[in-house]
Design an enzyme around this catalytic site. Structure first.
Site, short mmCIF file in Angstrom:
data_model
loop_
_atom_site.label_atom_id
_atom_site.label_comp_id
_atom_site.label_asym_id
_atom_site.label_seq_id
_atom_site.Cartn_x
_atom_site.Cartn_y
_atom_site.Cartn_z
CB THR A 151 -22.87 -29.89 24.27
OG1 THR A 151 -23.93 -30.83 24.34
CG2 THR A 151 -22.32 -29.62 25.66
N GLY B 110 -14.37 -18.96 14.18
CA GLY B 110 -14.77 -17.77 13.44
C GLY B 110 -15.38 -18.16 12.10
CB THR B 111 -14.59 -20.99 9.84
OG1 THR B 111 -13.23 -20.61 9.63
CG2 THR B 111 -15.15 -21.65 8.61
CB CYS C 287 -6.96 -20.80 5.14
SG CYS C 287 -7.53 -20.16 6.69
CG ASN D 168 -7.10 -12.56 6.76
OD1 ASN D 168 -8.01 -11.87 6.31
ND2 ASN D 168 -6.70 -13.66 6.16
CB ALA E 81 -11.18 -17.67 21.85
N1 PLP Z 1 -11.81 -14.27 9.54
C1 PLP Z 1 -10.56 -13.82 9.51
C2 PLP Z 1 -10.32 -12.41 9.10
C3 PLP Z 1 -9.50 -14.66 9.83
O1 PLP Z 1 -8.25 -14.20 9.78
C4 PLP Z 1 -9.78 -15.99 10.20
C5 PLP Z 1 -8.68 -16.94 10.49
O2 PLP Z 1 -7.60 -16.84 9.95
C6 PLP Z 1 -11.12 -16.41 10.24
C7 PLP Z 1 -12.11 -15.52 9.91
C8 PLP Z 1 -11.48 -17.80 10.65
O3 PLP Z 1 -11.40 -17.92 12.04
P1 PLP Z 1 -11.21 -19.38 12.70
O4 PLP Z 1 -9.78 -19.73 12.55
O5 PLP Z 1 -11.61 -19.19 14.13
O6 PLP Z 1 -12.10 -20.28 11.96
#
Ligand code: PLP
Length: 369
Positions: free
Chosen positions: A229, A74-75, A314, A143, A192
């Site tokens: 890939t 997601g990052t 994090c 989050n 995911a």
């Molecule tokens: N965005 C939100 C709101 C999140 O809570 C998180 C992860 O804690 C992320 C983005 C980042 O996702 P990923 O862990 O897949 O990098």
């Protein structure tokens, strides 16, 4: 078994345990080479898997008007959204995940009110003051607090000023219904591992016709927007959880979450649940245990066999109070005493009752010491 005594897991917003359906889908790739760019039969099978997950994702969030670009996290998808689209101004809410805030350090912050919801008037004033192509990034659900943003209203204000809208739906997917077309958004991030899929598969959904510059230079994968890939095995696990997605399963989780909050709040009026006046995710509680620091709580709960967290995973281990809570106007002393309890479908009433008991004991012990 990773730990001698498996703790009770209340940290689903950090990551959800891998679902067996995802594992089974991934095991099918054992010893099968999986590069979706290869022309031979192995490659074609890998390609079909990716395309199937792409369709499942588009269906899951009703996004027929969008295309999917798979990323690793997601990052990465948030970085792609904020850096890949060329605009003159970026507006981001003050409560975004660091992967949005740090991807656009030049962005203009949008204020939230005390309930954790975007201040719509202030937002419109900001947009009215600027001219030129703009991108707005506001998360669907937070989050740390679980607070859900009125995204449809945010999009309609943004459209008045021809601004594009990205939403980070990493925490929302799987927990609440998402209708991307009804929301009217231009880009959306999902990941995911937050819904029981594997780590290593995430995506940025992009409205058809929008073109983003790839952050990585290399092959032409993912419509030229993400070179490298594809992680076929993780994407197949992602597809397996999407196939079984049903937000109705969270009704029981919500009951447990509400039970936890109401029992804790009867102990002392000084105990607060952050964001409880707003619409929230069904599984998330951000609870202030007055005068007991988040770190002390985390250690105590860990010793007693409960996995919870302070703010976002994090920033765990960091003494600084959460930027989300401070942006909501929570006093620094309270922000330093907040923990996040995030539940999932595997949690039970007995586990919640056990946690309440330990919570009460800790609170009484420290307050009578
Ligand atoms: N965005 C939100 C709101 C999140 O809570 C998180 C992860 O804690 C992320 C983005 C980042 O996702 P990923 O862990 O897949 O990098």
């Amino acid at each position: 078994m990773l730990l001698k005594h498996t703790p009770i897991y209340f940290d689903y917003n950090a990551t959800a345990p891998l679902q067996s359906t995802a594992l089974e889908a991934m095991i099918e790739w054992k010893e099968a080479p999986a590069n979706a760019s290869s022309v031979h039969g192995f490659g074609r099978r890998a390609r079909q898997t990716i395309e199937k997950t792409r369709q499942l994702l588009l269906q899951a969030v009703n996004a027929k008007n969008m295309q999917v670009v798979f990323t690793s996290t997601g990052t990465e998808a948030n970085n792609l959204a904020l850096k890949g689209l060329k605009v003159e101004h970026i507006f981001v809410s003050a409560i975004e995940h660091p992967s949005v805030l740090k991807a656009a350090p030049q962005a203009i912050p949008i204020k939230v009110n005390g309930t954790g919801v975007i201040d719509l008037e202030a937002f419109e004033q900001l947009l009215a003051k600027t001219s030129g192509k703009a991108l707005v990034s506001v998360m669907l659900a937070n989050n740390e607090t679980g607070v859900i943003q009125p995204l449809q209203k945010i999009v309609s204000i943004a459209k008045k000023y021809n601004a594009l809208v990205h939403t980070d739906a990493v925490q929302a997917l799987g927990k609440i219904k998402i209708d991307a077309q009804a929301l009217g958004i231009d880009m959306m991030t999902v990941s995911a591992h937050k819904l029981g899929g594997p780590q290593g598969a995430a995506a940025l959904l992009i409205r058809k016709g929008l073109v983003l510059e790839s952050l990585l230079q290399g092959g032409g994968q993912e419509q030229g927007m993400r070179a490298g890939t594809e992680n076929v095995i993780a994407i197949s696990g992602f597809g397996a959880v999407l196939n079984q997605l049903d937000v109705k399963n969270f009704a029981t989780v919500e009951k447990l979450r509400n039970e936890l909050e109401s029992e804790l709040c009867t102990i002392d009026p000084a105990i607060k649940v952050i964001g409880d006046e707003a619409m929230r995710l069904p599984n998330t509680s951000c609870i202030v245990m007055p005068s007991i620091s988040s770190e002390t709580q985390l250690i105590e709960f860990d010793l007693q066999g409960f996995a919870v967290s302070a703010g976002s995973a994090c920033s765990s281990g960091k003494v600084a109070p959460s930027h989300v809570l401070l942006a909501m106007g929570v006093k620094e002393n309270d922000a330093k005493c907040a923990i996040r309890v995030s539940m999932g479908q595997q949690n039970t009433k007995q586990e919640v009752q056990a946690f309440i008991k330990v919570w009460k004991e800790l609170y009484q012990r420290i307050n009578t010491a």
